[in-house]
Enzyme design. Structure first.
Site, PDB file in Angstrom:
ATOM      1  N   SER A  64     107.735 107.798  79.179  1.00 52.12           N
ATOM      2  CA  SER A  64     107.788 107.741  77.711  1.00 52.12           C
ATOM      3  C   SER A  64     108.552 106.510  77.235  1.00 52.12           C
ATOM      4  O   SER A  64     109.416 105.991  77.939  1.00 52.12           O
ATOM      5  CB  SER A  64     108.475 108.983  77.157  1.00 52.12           C
ATOM      6  OG  SER A  64     107.771 110.146  77.499  1.00 52.12           O
TER       7      SER A  64
HETATM    8  N1  SAH Z   1     109.385 112.585  80.803  1.00 47.96           N
HETATM    9  C1  SAH Z   1     108.417 111.796  81.546  1.00 47.96           C
HETATM   10  C2  SAH Z   1     107.081 111.812  80.848  1.00 47.96           C
HETATM   11  C3  SAH Z   1     105.969 111.580  81.779  1.00 47.96           C
HETATM   12  S1  SAH Z   1     104.372 111.753  81.044  1.00 47.96           S
HETATM   13  C4  SAH Z   1     108.884 110.372  81.695  1.00 47.96           C
HETATM   14  O1  SAH Z   1     109.504 109.836  80.758  1.00 47.96           O
HETATM   15  O2  SAH Z   1     108.614 109.766  82.728  1.00 47.96           O
HETATM   16  C5  SAH Z   1     104.147 113.517  81.023  1.00 47.96           C
HETATM   17  C6  SAH Z   1     104.132 114.208  82.355  1.00 47.96           C
HETATM   18  O3  SAH Z   1     103.718 115.553  82.111  1.00 47.96           O
HETATM   19  C7  SAH Z   1     103.171 113.644  83.382  1.00 47.96           C
HETATM   20  O4  SAH Z   1     103.863 113.293  84.536  1.00 47.96           O
HETATM   21  C8  SAH Z   1     102.190 114.804  83.633  1.00 47.96           C
HETATM   22  O5  SAH Z   1     101.730 114.878  84.971  1.00 47.96           O
HETATM   23  C9  SAH Z   1     103.010 116.010  83.255  1.00 47.96           C
HETATM   24  N2  SAH Z   1     102.250 117.220  82.907  1.00 47.96           N
HETATM   25  C10 SAH Z   1     101.058 117.322  82.269  1.00 47.96           C
HETATM   26  N3  SAH Z   1     100.677 118.609  82.157  1.00 47.96           N
HETATM   27  C11 SAH Z   1     101.661 119.367  82.746  1.00 47.96           C
HETATM   28  C12 SAH Z   1     101.839 120.770  82.957  1.00 47.96           C
HETATM   29  N4  SAH Z   1     100.940 121.682  82.578  1.00 47.96           N
HETATM   30  N5  SAH Z   1     102.976 121.159  83.596  1.00 47.96           N
HETATM   31  C13 SAH Z   1     103.905 120.272  84.016  1.00 47.96           C
HETATM   32  N6  SAH Z   1     103.771 118.932  83.839  1.00 47.96           N
HETATM   33  C14 SAH Z   1     102.664 118.479  83.223  1.00 47.96           C
END
Ligand code: SAH
Length: 214
Positions: A64
């Site tokens: 993010s």
């Molecule tokens: N907080 C993270 C955001 C990554 S993007 C950062 O700053 O790096 C969002 C993440 O949510 C991705 O890695 C994706 O694989 C995960 N995601 C999507 N659907 C999900 C679910 N049902 N349960 C857990 N994680 C999920």
């Protein structure tokens, strides 16, 4: 992994940028000033790690924007010792910010590749959140209830399990909506079966997907 004076200087500048954009929670700003964001990115992105940008982190996912991390963290009104559930560990940067702020963090990721990578990086920084490879729609019942929850992927609806596992008086920050853009929602649980919601602006996240991926 090296964190030198240049990285520290870039973090200070980023903190000033976030302050100008309206982030006021000093504890959030202090955490952003402390956690080396470049450790969470591939080496090719090191130079830009402290610009307000999102980057690819593998498995088609993105870390993010720092502003988004700061905005969601500020909405949680974090106190030391808060038990926080994060859905979407991804790179682990948001996880580290919550841990740096003194929260007990529980974080779920559905991409095994990212779960494994983050599981290696986070302890090197001295944080020890509980990480899980699984489906965030289900929450983490064995550690419920939680004081706060943060969802870092765009959810098509508010998962009922999350509301159930939130303490009364607890806060859930969740980007809501399908497609490219979502509305940032702050949910405050007012009773065992009731909650209030506030809309706090439009953001863009990768989608929250069902079940786990390989
Ligand atoms: N907080 C993270 C955001 C990554 S993007 C950062 O700053 O790096 C969002 C993440 O949510 C991705 O890695 C994706 O694989 C995960 N995601 C999507 N659907 C999900 C679910 N049902 N349960 C857990 N994680 C999920």
């Amino acid at each position: 992994m090296i964190d030198n004076y240049r990285h520290k200087g870039l973090r200070k500048k980023l903190v000033e940028e976030l302050r100008e954009k309206g982030i006021k929670d000093e504890a959030v700003l202090a955490a952003i000033n402390t956690v080396p964001r470049h450790f969470f990115l591939d080496a090719v992105f090191t130079k830009q790690a402290y610009s307000n940008m999102a980057f690819q982190i593998g498995a088609g996912q993105t870390i993010s924007h720092p502003y988004t991390v700061a905005f969601q963290s500020q909405l949680l009104e974090i106190k030391k010792g808060d038990k926080i559930l994060e859905i979407g560990t991804g790179s682990g940067f948001q996880t580290a910010i919550l841990a740096e702020m003194g929260a007990k963090v529980f974080s779920i990721e559905r991409q095994r590749e990212l779960y494994l990578k983050t599981n290696r990086i986070i302890p090197k920084l001295g944080y020890n959140p509980k990480l899980k490879y699984g489906d965030g729609y289900k929450g983490w019942p064995s550690f419920a209830p939680f004081d706060k929850m943060i969802v870092t992927c765009g959810a098509p609806f508010i998962p009922p399990a999350l509301i159930e596992q939130l303490k009364v008086g607890g806060r859930l920050v969740i980007p809501l909506g399908e497609g490219k853009e979502q509305e940032m929602m702050l949910i405050i649980k007012t009773g065992p079966e009731t909650y209030d919601e506030k809309k706090l602006g439009v953001f863009s996240f990768v989608p929250m997907l069902k079940e786990t991926a390989k």
